[in-house]
Scaffold this active site. Structure first.
Site, PDB file in Angstrom:
ATOM      1  N   GLY A 161      44.223  17.211  34.044  1.00 41.62           N
ATOM      2  CA  GLY A 161      45.136  18.283  33.669  1.00 41.62           C
ATOM      3  C   GLY A 161      44.491  19.396  32.865  1.00 41.62           C
TER       4      GLY A 161
ATOM      5  CG  ASP B 227      41.992  12.635  43.707  1.00 40.24           C
ATOM      6  OD1 ASP B 227      41.168  11.848  43.219  1.00 40.24           O
ATOM      7  OD2 ASP B 227      42.475  13.617  43.090  1.00 40.24           O
ATOM      8  CG  HIS B 228      43.821   9.534  41.304  1.00 43.25           C
ATOM      9  ND1 HIS B 228      43.326   8.728  40.297  1.00 43.25           N
ATOM     10  CD2 HIS B 228      43.327  10.779  41.061  1.00 43.25           C
ATOM     11  CE1 HIS B 228      42.600   9.463  39.477  1.00 43.25           C
ATOM     12  NE2 HIS B 228      42.568  10.703  39.919  1.00 43.25           N
TER      13      HIS B 228
ATOM     14  CD  GLU C  94      39.645   5.789  37.273  1.00 47.04           C
ATOM     15  OE1 GLU C  94      40.038   6.418  38.271  1.00 47.04           O
ATOM     16  OE2 GLU C  94      39.894   6.149  36.107  1.00 47.04           O
TER      17      GLU C  94
END
Ligand code: G3H
Ligand code: 13P
Ligand code: ZN
Length: 325
Positions: free
Chosen positions: A191, A94-95, A146
């Protein structure tokens, strides 16, 4: 020595997304960094017959130890055979923030990686993403890119405000990079603090118009939504009731995620909801059973709550339950 995900019994996202697109549902992508979270994700997905993407951030990989993580994913594949009918499992970075990190994951059992160049100038995002795709595809590993920046914290990359994805860029980006899926920014954010709302106030809609425009320009191409926790109000309330200090907050309404899952959105990311549910359960036990000091007595109930939460999302939000025949 490199380890292929195929030897671990994992799959990449290609077939998962093809099936999700055809069936009008989304694959859940749940983050984990410890044993109880992994057990809960796997148990809920086997119970509901849902394919699943196990997500690991750079920070989670450092926290849990990269080697242990790989064996945990391998263990999850074996555990599935004991608890029911196995479901397709993908291990996804992820990321990812650099070529080196993505390469290290590909060389160490990951079946899918995200390279997040969304904060870079467009041409740099294209170049970095293409470099990762070229390496990943040699190993039959799928890649998520992305375009557009989510508000909030993107792992170590922070963005104060949204920069919505510009639909005019998506065809060029996908064509030039060769990515297998694309994360877009349509109003979700990372978040627990997504929307500050007063009781009774209406939440803004996600920008479904942008999603529609993107999918018109990329017919049949898998789209990814980050920052898609719904922030269960019972968990926020319970955390505060038992000594926590969270501010009023709201997440992405389930109704909107359901709508997204029926469209070109094939992967929906959830991390914060798991953190909230775990914390709410543990805080209550600490407050109501202060003499308890065996971690199994509070991590076990937290795991049970997580199983319920993941199963509920698969069944009622993502539509991924019952898709494994
Ligand atoms: O999008 C980010 C995920 O929620 C991972 O967060 O970097 O704190 O592990 P983390
Ligand atoms: P949440 O913070 O909304 O759970 O988003 C998680 C995410 O996007 C992981 O990449
Ligand atoms: Zn994310």
């Amino acid at each position: 020595m490199t380890v292929s995900y195929k030897d671990l019994g994992l799959v990449n996202t290609r077939q998962m997304f093809k099936d999700a697109m055809a069936g009008g549902y989304a694959i859940p992508a749940y983050n984990f960094n410890n044993m109880e979270q992994l057990q809960a994700i796997v148990t809920a997905c086997v119970q509901t017959g849902s394919p699943v993407i196990l997500q690991v951030s750079k920070g989670a990989r450092q926290y849990a130890n990269a080697t242990l993580l790989r064996w945990m994913a391998r263990g999850a594949v074996e555990m599935m055979k004991e608890i029911g009918k196995p479901v397709p499992l993908c291990l996804h970075l992820d990321h990812g923030d650099s070529f080196e990190l993505c390469k290290d994951c590909i060389d160490n059992g990951f079946s899918s990686v995200m390279i997040d160049g969304s904060h870079l100038p467009y041409e740099e995002n294209v170049a970095l993403t293409k470099k990762v795709v070229d390496y990943a595809h040699q190993h039959d590993v799928t890649v998520e890119g992305e375009l557009g920046v989510l508000a909030g914290i993107e792992d170590e990359v922070s963005a104060e405000h949204h920069t919505y994805t510009d639909p005019a860029q998506v065809e060029d980006f996908v064509k030039r990079t060769g990515v297998d899926s694309l994360a877009i920014s349509i109003g979700t954010s990372h978040g627990a603090y997504k929307f500050k709302v007063k009781p009774g106030e209406k939440l803004p809609e996600l920008r479904f118009d942008i999603l529609e425009e993107v999918s018109k320009r990329l017919p049949g191409f898998p789209i990814v939504l980050h920052g898609s926790s719904s922030v269960p109000q019972w968990a926020v309330k319970q955390i505060n009731e038992y000594g926590g200090k969270l501010e009023d907050t709201a997440g992405i309404p389930e109704e909107q995620l359901r709508k997204a899952a029926k469209s070109a959105v094939c992967k929906i990311n959830v991390d914060s909801d798991g953190r909230l549910v775990m914390t709410a359960t543990i805080r209550k036990i600490f407050a109501t059973k202060p003499s308890e000091f065996d971690p199994r007595k509070y991590l076990g109930p937290a795991r049970e709550e997580l199983i319920k939460m993941y199963a509920e999302k698969n069944e009622n939000v993502f539509g991924s339950a019952g898709r494994v025949k």
